[in-house]
Design a protein around this motif. Structure first.
Motif, short mmCIF file in Angstrom:
data_model
loop_
_atom_site.label_atom_id
_atom_site.label_comp_id
_atom_site.label_asym_id
_atom_site.label_seq_id
_atom_site.Cartn_x
_atom_site.Cartn_y
_atom_site.Cartn_z
N VAL A 131 0.83 -1.20 0.00
CA VAL A 131 0.00 0.00 0.00
C VAL A 131 0.87 1.25 0.00
O VAL A 131 0.63 2.19 -0.76
CB VAL A 131 -0.95 -0.01 1.21
CG1 VAL A 131 -1.61 1.35 1.38
CG2 VAL A 131 -2.00 -1.09 1.06
N PHE A 165 -7.58 1.29 1.25
CA PHE A 165 -6.78 0.75 0.16
C PHE A 165 -7.16 -0.71 -0.03
O PHE A 165 -7.17 -1.49 0.93
CB PHE A 165 -5.28 0.85 0.47
CG PHE A 165 -4.79 2.25 0.68
CD1 PHE A 165 -4.35 3.03 -0.39
CD2 PHE A 165 -4.77 2.82 1.95
CE1 PHE A 165 -3.90 4.32 -0.20
CE2 PHE A 165 -4.31 4.11 2.16
CZ PHE A 165 -3.87 4.86 1.07
N ILE A 176 -4.29 -2.10 -7.09
CA ILE A 176 -4.61 -1.39 -5.86
C ILE A 176 -5.38 -0.11 -6.20
O ILE A 176 -5.01 0.63 -7.12
CB ILE A 176 -3.34 -1.04 -5.07
CG1 ILE A 176 -2.63 -2.33 -4.63
CG2 ILE A 176 -3.67 -0.20 -3.84
CD1 ILE A 176 -1.31 -2.07 -3.94
N SER A 185 -7.80 3.22 -4.15
CA SER A 185 -8.03 3.86 -2.86
C SER A 185 -9.39 4.52 -2.85
O SER A 185 -9.93 4.91 -3.89
CB SER A 185 -6.95 4.90 -2.56
OG SER A 185 -7.04 6.00 -3.45
#
Length: 439
Positions: free
Chosen positions: A47, A101, A109, A111
């Motif tokens: 992350v 996240f 990934i 957010s």
């Protein structure tokens, strides 16, 4: 009729529509919790590495990595990381911010920024927030600070949804299928000081369960605990107690003896006098159907005028709590002089002497207790007018999640709906100086 399948279908349709503005994600991931990639656990280091590569990670955003939480979801997980700042709702700094996240269905990934705001009435009464009975709103933004959607919770259960406001008349197709739900326009100020206009649908099925178990990462608890395991402490920190209620318009005015003010009208004879009652409303957000805004929760005042042979006496007063801080929510009452109060709308009635005197008598001996929800300034004015045979326009509005009552915003909107007639004023003004007491 079983409404749960219909509600779930409507919610999925809304979420899919909200995500079309964000083409970088799978629509299934528009909310947290949501469908996450099942290929493995997302680590905090992954992350951090992803976040540092994002353009938004540089200017002015500080992530509290030390208090990051890993939230399990199925065979995968997502991370919640606290952010500084507090949103503002009902004129009160409250709530907290986090960034979520997670992986989307492609393994990338993404957010989501979350503004988590407890309902003001719930928060100020309880002084703390728990997952089991969380009552409030969760706003979900994409990486570009665009509002995607949100959820409304009442007593730990989902009771509504949030979407960006279109500025147009809200669609009512869903209402034909789910008649116990209503859309409302509302607003709040985010931690960056930006006014956010949104629409929310609040439903009366407070026991409705969308399948997410709060203890398993699906309800309000899935958005993470308040900072330091503490119930949403205001900025500066004070042990997590609830914030101070916002100031009421005119609350710094002079406390008066209402009887001495009303007795002044006895100096002019009833026979041959012209008598009027005027109700003044300072709207929370002038011209908008909101019950909170730049003018806090607004205010309703009442003015009495008696004129005889060129002599005139006017008294304008308001009903307030005789307390400060949190005690203002429920306190002994007081009457204040509302001279020079700015108002946005007003409505005036010509009355006969008997009606005028009954209203003056009610004001002379007001109710002993002020309560922000059950007996406030608007309740007082409505009751005063009622004693004189005056029925004011509808003053009932939304006071918080699943709670209605008399509020200045609703009364102001009802007066505006009448339009400019002989006895209404929608252009606003100032009440001017009152006569004051007579000895």
């Amino acid at each position: 009729m079983n409404r749960k399948p219909i509600l779930l279908t409507l919610l999925l349709l809304l979420l899919a529509a909200a995500c079309r503005k964000d083409t970088t994600i799978n629509p299934d991931n528009s909310l947290i919790p949501g469908k996450t990639d099942t290929s493995g656990i997302l680590t905090l280091q992954q992350v951090k590495d992803w976040f540092r590569k994002q353009p938004v990670s540089n200017p002015g955003i500080t992530m509290d990595w030390a208090n990051a939480e890993s939230i399990p979801r199925g065979s995968s997980n997502y991370w919640l990381v606290p952010m500084p700042g507090q949103p503002e709702l009902n004129g009160i700094k409250q709530g907290y911010r986090k960034t979520a996240f997670l992986r989307d269905s492609t393994g990338s990934i993404i957010s989501r920024h979350l503004d988590i705001i407890p309902d003001a009435a719930y928060f100020q009464r309880k002084g703390k927030v728990t997952t089991a009975d969380f009552t409030g709103r969760v706003f979900i933004y994409n990486n570009n600070k665009q509002l995607l959607a949100g959820r409304i919770y009442v007593n730990g259960k989902q009771a509504g949804e949030i979407k960006p406001s279109t500025g147009e008349h809200l669609h009512t197709d869903a209402l034909q299928l789910v008649e116990d739900c209503q859309w409302h326009d509302s607003s709040y100020t985010d931690a960056d000081g930006v006014l956010v206009i949104y629409s929310e649908k609040i439903c009366s099925y407070s026991s409705y369960d969308d399948g997410f178990n709060p203890t398993e990462g699906g309800g309000p608890g899935s958005f993470g605990n308040p900072p330091a395991e503490d119930p949403i402490a205001p900025q500066g920190g004070n042990g997590g107690s609830s914030p101070e209620p916002s100031n009421l318009p005119g609350e710094d005015g002079q406390k008066i003896d209402p009887k001495s003010y009303m007795d002044c009208f006895g100096t002019l004879p009833d026979i041959g006098s012209k008598m009027t009652i005027t109700v003044y409303v300072q709207e929370p957000a002038p011209g908008l159907p909101f019950n909170v805004g730049p003018n806090s929760v607004g205010h309703t005042a009442i003015g009495l005028t008696k004129t005889y042979n060129g002599q005139s006496i006017t008294q304008v007063v308001g009903f307030y709590p005789d307390a400060t801080g949190k005690s203002k929510m429920h306190a002994p009452s007081r009457i204040l002089d509302n001279s020079d109060l700015e108002y946005n709308v007003s409505i005036q009635y010509d009355v006969i002497a008997s009606s005028f005197n009954r209203i003056a008598s009610f004001i002379s001996d007001p109710p002993d207790t002020y309560d922000a929800f059950s007996y406030n300034c608007t309740n007082f004015v409505v009751d005063a007018c009622k004693t004189g045979g005056i029925s004011l326009p509808d003053a009932t509005g939304n006071m918080g999640l699943m709670q209605t009552g008399m509020v200045p915003g609703a009364l102001g909107s009802s007066i505006r709906n009448i339009g400019n007639t002989g006895n209404t004023n929608t252009s606003g003004g100032t009440t001017g100086e009152t006569h004051g007491p007579c000895n």
